[in-house]
Design an enzyme around this catalytic site. Structure first.
Site, mmCIF file in Angstrom:
data_model
loop_
_atom_site.group_PDB
_atom_site.id
_atom_site.type_symbol
_atom_site.label_atom_id
_atom_site.label_comp_id
_atom_site.label_asym_id
_atom_site.label_seq_id
_atom_site.Cartn_x
_atom_site.Cartn_y
_atom_site.Cartn_z
ATOM 1 N N ASP A 1 0.808 -1.273 -0.114
ATOM 2 C CA ASP A 1 -0.054 -0.011 0.061
ATOM 3 C C ASP A 1 0.974 0.961 -0.121
ATOM 4 O O ASP A 1 1.754 1.474 0.622
ATOM 5 C CB ASP A 1 -0.992 0.123 1.343
ATOM 6 C CG ASP A 1 -1.579 0.327 1.031
ATOM 7 O OD1 ASP A 1 -2.228 1.916 0.332
ATOM 8 O OD2 ASP A 1 -3.325 0.982 1.637
ATOM 9 N N ASP A 2 0.719 1.751 -1.067
ATOM 10 C CA ASP A 2 1.651 3.022 -0.965
ATOM 11 C C ASP A 2 3.165 3.061 -1.460
ATOM 12 O O ASP A 2 3.445 3.837 -0.630
ATOM 13 C CB ASP A 2 1.666 4.621 -0.179
ATOM 14 C CG ASP A 2 0.139 4.929 -0.088
ATOM 15 O OD1 ASP A 2 -0.825 4.523 -1.282
ATOM 16 O OD2 ASP A 2 -0.350 5.859 1.062
ATOM 17 N N CYS B 1 -6.208 4.229 -3.613
ATOM 18 C CA CYS B 1 -6.097 3.032 -2.877
ATOM 19 C C CYS B 1 -7.581 2.606 -3.712
ATOM 20 O O CYS B 1 -7.345 1.006 -4.203
ATOM 21 C CB CYS B 1 -6.073 2.741 -1.474
ATOM 22 S SG CYS B 1 -5.043 3.794 0.188
ATOM 23 N N ARG C 1 -7.981 -0.725 -6.353
ATOM 24 C CA ARG C 1 -7.558 -2.131 -5.796
ATOM 25 C C ARG C 1 -9.521 -3.481 -6.694
ATOM 26 O O ARG C 1 -8.705 -4.198 -6.807
ATOM 27 C CB ARG C 1 -7.633 -2.653 -4.183
ATOM 28 C CG ARG C 1 -7.069 -2.005 -3.240
ATOM 29 C CD ARG C 1 -7.084 -1.821 -2.087
ATOM 30 N NE ARG C 1 -5.603 -1.488 -2.180
ATOM 31 C CZ ARG C 1 -4.857 -1.472 -1.044
ATOM 32 N NH1 ARG C 1 -4.647 -2.582 -0.862
ATOM 33 N NH2 ARG C 1 -4.133 -1.098 -1.017
ATOM 34 N N LYS D 1 -5.633 -5.440 3.624
ATOM 35 C CA LYS D 1 -6.671 -3.972 3.132
ATOM 36 C C LYS D 1 -7.327 -4.954 2.482
ATOM 37 O O LYS D 1 -6.894 -4.790 0.976
ATOM 38 C CB LYS D 1 -5.844 -3.114 3.305
ATOM 39 C CG LYS D 1 -6.482 -1.946 2.654
ATOM 40 C CD LYS D 1 -5.789 -0.599 3.265
ATOM 41 C CE LYS D 1 -6.252 0.176 2.011
ATOM 42 N NZ LYS D 1 -5.944 1.529 1.688
ATOM 43 N N HIS E 1 -10.731 -2.213 1.444
ATOM 44 C CA HIS E 1 -10.843 -0.986 0.819
ATOM 45 C C HIS E 1 -11.761 -1.332 -0.280
ATOM 46 O O HIS E 1 -11.814 -0.757 -1.286
ATOM 47 C CB HIS E 1 -9.765 -0.188 0.981
ATOM 48 C CG HIS E 1 -9.679 0.595 0.868
ATOM 49 N ND1 HIS E 1 -8.979 1.379 1.022
ATOM 50 C CD2 HIS E 1 -10.576 1.696 1.014
ATOM 51 C CE1 HIS E 1 -9.496 2.990 1.438
ATOM 52 N NE2 HIS E 1 -10.751 2.490 1.374
ATOM 53 N N SER F 1 -8.337 1.670 4.703
ATOM 54 C CA SER F 1 -7.116 2.281 4.957
ATOM 55 C C SER F 1 -6.670 1.809 6.902
ATOM 56 O O SER F 1 -7.548 2.831 7.451
ATOM 57 C CB SER F 1 -6.567 3.461 4.486
ATOM 58 O OG SER F 1 -7.226 3.353 3.707
ATOM 59 N N HIS G 1 1.230 1.957 3.910
ATOM 60 C CA HIS G 1 0.753 3.333 4.170
ATOM 61 C C HIS G 1 0.652 4.592 5.403
ATOM 62 O O HIS G 1 1.102 3.005 6.331
ATOM 63 C CB HIS G 1 -0.867 2.590 4.256
ATOM 64 C CG HIS G 1 -1.835 3.704 3.477
ATOM 65 N ND1 HIS G 1 -2.292 5.157 4.646
ATOM 66 C CD2 HIS G 1 -2.384 4.181 2.749
ATOM 67 C CE1 HIS G 1 -3.564 5.399 4.044
ATOM 68 N NE2 HIS G 1 -3.156 4.977 3.204
ATOM 69 N N ASP H 1 0.237 -0.658 -4.273
ATOM 70 C CA ASP H 1 -1.470 -0.106 -5.074
ATOM 71 C C ASP H 1 -1.405 1.270 -5.888
ATOM 72 O O ASP H 1 -2.097 1.477 -6.448
ATOM 73 C CB ASP H 1 -3.133 -0.215 -4.310
ATOM 74 C CG ASP H 1 -2.045 0.542 -3.298
ATOM 75 O OD1 ASP H 1 -1.320 1.128 -2.727
ATOM 76 O OD2 ASP H 1 -3.577 1.580 -2.449
ATOM 77 N N ASN H 2 -0.231 1.492 -5.505
ATOM 78 C CA ASN H 2 -0.330 3.488 -5.871
ATOM 79 C C ASN H 2 0.785 3.731 -6.275
ATOM 80 O O ASN H 2 1.980 3.113 -4.842
ATOM 81 C CB ASN H 2 -1.471 4.225 -5.783
ATOM 82 C CG ASN H 2 -1.615 4.156 -3.948
ATOM 83 O OD1 ASN H 2 -2.663 3.637 -3.542
ATOM 84 N ND2 ASN H 2 -0.340 4.963 -3.534
ATOM 85 N N LYS I 1 1.822 9.266 -5.430
ATOM 86 C CA LYS I 1 0.123 8.948 -4.514
ATOM 87 C C LYS I 1 -0.988 10.092 -5.269
ATOM 88 O O LYS I 1 -0.408 11.194 -4.780
ATOM 89 C CB LYS I 1 -0.046 8.677 -3.611
ATOM 90 C CG LYS I 1 -1.617 8.466 -3.434
ATOM 91 C CD LYS I 1 -1.635 8.076 -1.769
ATOM 92 C CE LYS I 1 -2.248 7.742 -1.106
ATOM 93 N NZ LYS I 1 -2.853 7.421 0.126
HETATM 94 CA CA CA Z 1 -2.727 3.310 -1.360
#
Ligand code: CA
Length: 481
Positions: free
Chosen positions: A45-46, A85, A89, A138, A140, A163, A228, A280-281, A301
């Site tokens: 994540d991130d 996010c 996803r 996660k 989301h 998150s 994240h 994811d980003n 992001k």
């Molecule tokens: Ca993210």
């Protein structure tokens, strides 16, 4: 329940003895034949493009991910479906641009909707082939009971439904988030969990699932909460790197990757298992030293620059994916679903998807090219950019930059700025610095035509165009606005 048998014993025994065993055992029909792989999909994540060793990470090391790249293939032109996010996803799970499945923004604790259960996820796809499926981490894509992973093809779920910063301890009290649940299946186990334990517990459960399902095909979606913000590591990794907490967190994720690969090798499953590691980003630059690095790319992001959309990606499957190679062809998380469908022989979803099978790239087929003539960068309902080959065209749009970076978990200050119509040659200018729109008007008009093709389906808010091809989210009963 599925019939279980010790697959490894068949691999190590002579064919004749194995055949004898088969005859002697009424239930011994090998579950798995040929190349149908197990799949472990690790989704950070991130995590930015520059956050792994092979992409130049500094101040800490990621030896396991780097070894995974040395034994597998690194994808250098690999895109998330969106640079935040939930939409990202949605892309990964459905093989669609997030707008196609109606995911325009992030879900949160107050959302009364979620990804439509009628959408087919990767888990639904492999369920057609009797895979055992689990998700840890996660989700989301809707936290209400009807929208959870166990309603979307997963046998098991353990993790945070959205998150890890959507909790009462968010540094900006204006958000006023409620208590953050930790869930198992549909059940809330506790609130505001000790986040130092998340990476370890997700890893422990992943390894347990691999061991329990070693004799049947399985799919595990491991979606780490980290890196994240708020950042947490277990005690063992705390204060270990020169990069500070962010580096510590990355080293724990790297440890997790190492544990998973080690387990697969120990169980003799490595040649039967495709492992995909990605994010994811891009990095959340607003958080300064608690955010990652986009490497050579512009911004991070939340933006439609390469720093937001291009994510690190390593794929590993000894004997099937060649080792130590770098793929520079365009591919994306939207391609994972159709590629897995191809590998498992499972039918594709009946609803239209955008992703395409990239197995020719993954398997290192000589001369293999991206199957995508064009890739679309939708920011919600706004088509902000398109890429075709080496060319990327931004349509005029605003975006957020970091005015003052945050420090040690506090977020900084952003500012909104504009970019006009801009054409970049990503083969020479991956940092998107030199606008060539005036020099190559014929390229601009070719990309504009490609944009127009998708606007007919998914619309574009910049032109007040609706998207007839956009499908609906599902809503809690009575909550549809
Ligand atoms: Ca993210």
């Amino acid at each position: 329940m599925m019939t279980k048998m010790k697959r490894r014993s068949f691999l190590t025994l002579g064919a004749g003895i194995a055949a004898g065993l088969l005859r002697n055992s009424a239930q011994a029909a090998p579950k798995r034949k040929g190349n149908t792989p197990n799949i472990v999909l690790i989704f950070c994540d991130d995590m930015g493009f520059g956050d792994i060793g092979v992409n130049g990470a500094e101040g800490y090391s990621t030896p396991n991910i780097d070894r995974m790249a040395a034994e597998g293939m690194q994808f250098r032109n690999f895109y998330a479906g969106r640079s935040v996010c939930s939409p990202s996803r949605a892309s990964l799970m459905t093989g669609c641009y997030p707008l196609r499945v109606g995911v325009k923004n992030n879900f949160g604790p107050k959302s009364r909707n979620g990804l439509h259960p009628g959408e087919m996820t990767i888990a639904d796809v492999v369920k057609q082939k009797d895979y055992a499926t689990a998700m840890y981490g996660k989700w989301h894509l809707g936290h209400l009971p009807d929208f959870l992973p166990i309603k979307q093809g997963f046998d098991e779920y353990y993790g945070l439904p959205y998150s890890n910063d959507m909790w009462p301890y968010h540094p900006d009290p204006r958000y006023n988030f409620p208590d953050l649940p930790l869930m198992e299946g549909e059940k809330i186990l506790e609130y505001n969990s000790d986040q130092t334990k998340l990476t370890g517990e997700y890893t422990r459960r992943t390894i347990k699932f691999i061991k329990e399902h070693r004799d049947e095909p399985f799919f595990i979606y491991l979606a780490h909460a980290m890196p994240h913000v708020p950042l947490f590591t277990s005690k063992r990794f705390k204060g270990k790197t020169k990069r500070g907490t962010y580096g510590d967190v990355l080293e724990e994720i790297d440890w997790s990757v190492g544990q998973i690969l080690k387990t697969l090798k120990k169980l003799d499953l490595d040649e039967d298992t495709l492992v995909i590691f990605t994010s994811d980003n891009g990095p959340w630059l607003l958080y300064g030293n608690h955010g990652g690095s986009a490497g050579p790319f512009r911004e991070g992001k939340g933006t439609m620059f390469e720093g937001g959309m291009r994510v690190p990606c390593v794929m590993w499957w000894p004997g099937k994916i060649p080792g130590g190679e770098v793929c520079n062809e365009l591919s994306s998380t939207i391609d994972i679903l159709p590629t897995i469908a191809g590998l498992t022989g499972a039918p594709l979803p009946e609803r239209k998807i955008d992703g395409l099978d990239i197995w020719p790239l993954m398997s290192g087929k000589p001369g293999a090219k991206t199957p995508h003539e064009v890739f679309y960068y939708y920011f919600g309902v706004h088509l902000q950019a398109v890429r075709s080959g080496k060319w990327k065209l931004h349509f005029p749009h605003d975006y957020n930059i970091v005015a003052t970076p945050g420090v040690d978990g506090k977020h900084g200050k952003g500012a909104k700025v504009m970019i006009g119509l801009s054409l970049f040659d990503l083969s020479k200018d991956e940092g998107e610095t030199t606008n060539l729109a005036d020099k190559y008007p014929e390229v601009v008009s070719r990309l504009e035509k490609l944009a127009e093709e998708m606007r007919k389906e998914l619309g574009d808010s910049a032109q007040n165009r609706p998207g007839p091809g956009i499908r609906e989210l599902a809503w809690e009963e009575g909550a549809r606005p």
